[in-house]
Design an enzyme around this catalytic site. Structure first.
Site, PDB file in Angstrom:
ATOM      1  N   PRO A 169      -1.177 -18.968  -2.945  1.00  0.00           N
ATOM      2  CA  PRO A 169      -1.449 -18.124  -1.783  1.00  0.00           C
ATOM      3  C   PRO A 169      -0.918 -16.713  -2.041  1.00  0.00           C
ATOM      4  CG  PRO A 169       0.478 -19.459  -1.356  1.00  0.00           C
ATOM      5  CD  PRO A 169      -0.049 -19.866  -2.713  1.00  0.00           C
ATOM      6  N   CYS A 170      -1.598 -15.717  -1.518  1.00  0.00           N
ATOM      7  CA  CYS A 170      -1.161 -14.331  -1.657  1.00  0.00           C
ATOM      8  C   CYS A 170      -1.614 -13.573  -0.408  1.00  0.00           C
ATOM      9  CB  CYS A 170      -1.761 -13.711  -2.911  1.00  0.00           C
ATOM     10  SG  CYS A 170      -1.294 -11.978  -3.112  1.00  0.00           S
ATOM     11  N   ALA A 171      -0.718 -13.403   0.527  1.00  0.00           N
ATOM     12  CA  ALA A 171      -0.999 -12.712   1.792  1.00  0.00           C
ATOM     13  C   ALA A 171      -2.194 -13.332   2.507  1.00  0.00           C
ATOM     14  CB  ALA A 171      -1.158 -11.224   1.566  1.00  0.00           C
TER      15      ALA A 171
END
Length: 79
Positions: free
Chosen positions: A22-24
């Site tokens: 996950p990234c933001a």
């Protein structure tokens, strides 16, 4: 089928997914074969956008990215 299951299927199934992070607001994924990634199915599963760069696929899912990534990791562990 829930969102995580739909995203896994659209990415070519669990066997095609190497990594999910996950990234933001997005899921950063690495897949074995990018040609089997079904962009319309990802959008039907709720993705706002899809960015493909070789075997790296970013799926824009909004602020639920952490939760969805965790759900996908659980699904991948079941395989």
């Amino acid at each position: 089928m829930d969102k995580a299951e739909a995203i896994v299927a659209a990415l070519g199934g669990a066997e095609n997914i190497i990594e999910v992070e996950p990234c933001a607001t997005r899921l950063r994924t690495e897949v074995k074969d990018a040609t089997v990634v079904d962009e319309p199915a990802l959008k039907a599963a709720g993705a706002y956008g899809v960015l493909k760069m070789g075997t790296n696929v970013q799926v824009v899912v909004g602020t639920d990215a952490d939760t969805i990534a965790s759900d996908i990791e659980d699904l991948l562990e079941e395989e």
